[in-house]
Design a protein around this motif. Sequence first.
Motif, PDB file in Angstrom:
ATOM      1  N   ASP A  36      47.731   0.636  29.656  1.00 64.22           N
ATOM      2  CA  ASP A  36      46.680   1.640  29.482  1.00 64.22           C
ATOM      3  C   ASP A  36      46.463   2.338  30.821  1.00 64.22           C
ATOM      4  O   ASP A  36      45.953   1.736  31.769  1.00 64.22           O
ATOM      5  CB  ASP A  36      45.415   0.924  29.004  1.00 64.22           C
ATOM      6  N   ARG A  60      41.939   5.853  23.480  1.00 64.15           N
ATOM      7  CA  ARG A  60      42.948   6.020  22.432  1.00 64.15           C
ATOM      8  C   ARG A  60      44.155   6.795  22.972  1.00 64.15           C
ATOM      9  O   ARG A  60      45.302   6.449  22.695  1.00 64.15           O
ATOM     10  CB  ARG A  60      42.342   6.721  21.222  1.00 64.15           C
ATOM     11  N   HIS A 113      44.604  14.935  20.651  1.00 63.33           N
ATOM     12  CA  HIS A 113      43.615  14.206  21.458  1.00 63.33           C
ATOM     13  C   HIS A 113      42.698  15.147  22.239  1.00 63.33           C
ATOM     14  O   HIS A 113      41.984  14.715  23.148  1.00 63.33           O
ATOM     15  CB  HIS A 113      44.317  13.235  22.405  1.00 63.33           C
TER      16      HIS A 113
END
Length: 554
Positions: A36, A60, A113
């Motif tokens: 991440d 996300r 996104h």
Amino acid sequence: MTTTHTRPAASARPAPLADLGTHDVTNQVPPRADGDLLSADPAVVEALDREGGDRAVLERLAGVLGTAEHREHARTANIHAPELRTHDRTGHRIDEVDFHPSWHELMRVSIEHGLAAAPWSAAPGTGAHVTRAAGFYLSSQIEQGHLCPISMTYAAVPALRHAPELAAAYEPGLTARSYVPGLADPSAKAGLLAGMSMTEKQGGSDVRAGTTVAHPRPDGSYRLTGHKWFTSAPMNDLFLTLAQAPGGLTCLVLPRVLPDGTRNAIRLQRLKDKLGNRSNASSEIEYDGAVGWRVGEEGRGVRTIIEMVSMTRLDCVLGAAGTQRAAVVEAAHHVAHRSAFGVRLADAPLMREVVADLAAETEAATVLALRLAGAVDRGETALLRLALPVAKYLVCKRTSAVVAEALECLGGNGYVEESDLPRLYREAPLNSIWEGSGNVTALDALRAIAREPHAVDALLAEIDLAAGADPRLDAVTTALRTELAAPQERRARRLAELAALALQGSLVVRHAPAEVADVFLATRLDAAGPLRTAGTRPGSDAIGTVLERVTPQA
């Protein structure tokens, strides 16, 4: 038997052989594991929280960006460059650009996104621009080329709002989170992309020297004739452009497909063969009686389109900071796993100094970029008017040096394409050139000082929030005030650099760990003058915290 030309994700492939029979393979750096990107970057997490962004939204995206699969899409999109098709097989003009599927995947992820124009549809006070800025910064660490159309789409909305009817027609598609490639009537598409077409052969940054003409028609439209020397992302749905109308230089919007479903007379002459940014198509275009509609008043084209330029300049700073971060993380990962002369590189005192130096500069760039995004969210136009050009001047210009030093940390391994450092190195100069190279942005800062004194007040007020905290910062601020008292064109670069350094210094003193602030101040604001190569910092060796904040966890 079916074969595939796309490499599987690293996690899906068996491990390479370590025993080659003749020798064992040792002391090689393992591939970076999936991770991440957000949680691994404390500087951006802290800035996101401080500036009012939404961390949950970015988590996300960060989970997708950090995968080997997404990195492979970035590599593939740059190997398989876009291809221009001017005509179809029967000889009819089509002016289209073909892209590799990996390009489309990069675009889809970023748009879905919210990295394009989605923040303009969000309610004020929700931190939408900061959230989007942090996402743009993270995405730029993986692939920069596709972010060009993303950035221009984001920046087009405030300019289009000078023509409320046009904004009402196009804004819903521009702010949508849907990626819909291909030519079609904009009113029939669920998602739109916007571009910008200003530069001409004879003018470059001097857009007022443009000779493209726009002839008004009785129905309120214009017909444009002329040549544009550098138009990126020509596959976008609509373009903001400048042309000479009867009332002077005017901003107009031109869709690729007209309301009746026919192709607008926008001819793609060729694609540019660029140093970097190879996944993205940049073109020369010809307007041959192309149809456009006016945005803003005739003769006020520069004032209208400058709002678009300002937003793309913000993305230049974000993209440059992200490029720095990507390069320095690769360097930190390499030295954490590589040994030389019997010592792990991450434990070698001189290598620690070099990586800490680069990490501190990268963190200062990140904090500054997110502060500017917060100013967009809060409507701090006075601060942005001066802080934005000086930030673009310094952060973008420093990126090439940072990436070069990071590449050198890998030695010969950093000079081969598999390391991704060569691609980052080719990308590094772009943001310094795009939307005004060094002289252009420094002179723009001078214009802001002369015409908008409230911009100077806003910048100094921000810097002075750390007044007295460190004598090195105070000394640079004093030098800046001296330049501001009697600005001169020949000293515009010095003024821009001092302003950006003082702003970065104030932000890291207030918000970064003390170790990060000390390394940055020692290497960039020391009384002896900015040190020109990494790893020459004076002072103590307490740099562990700086290195921890940039080194990927195994």
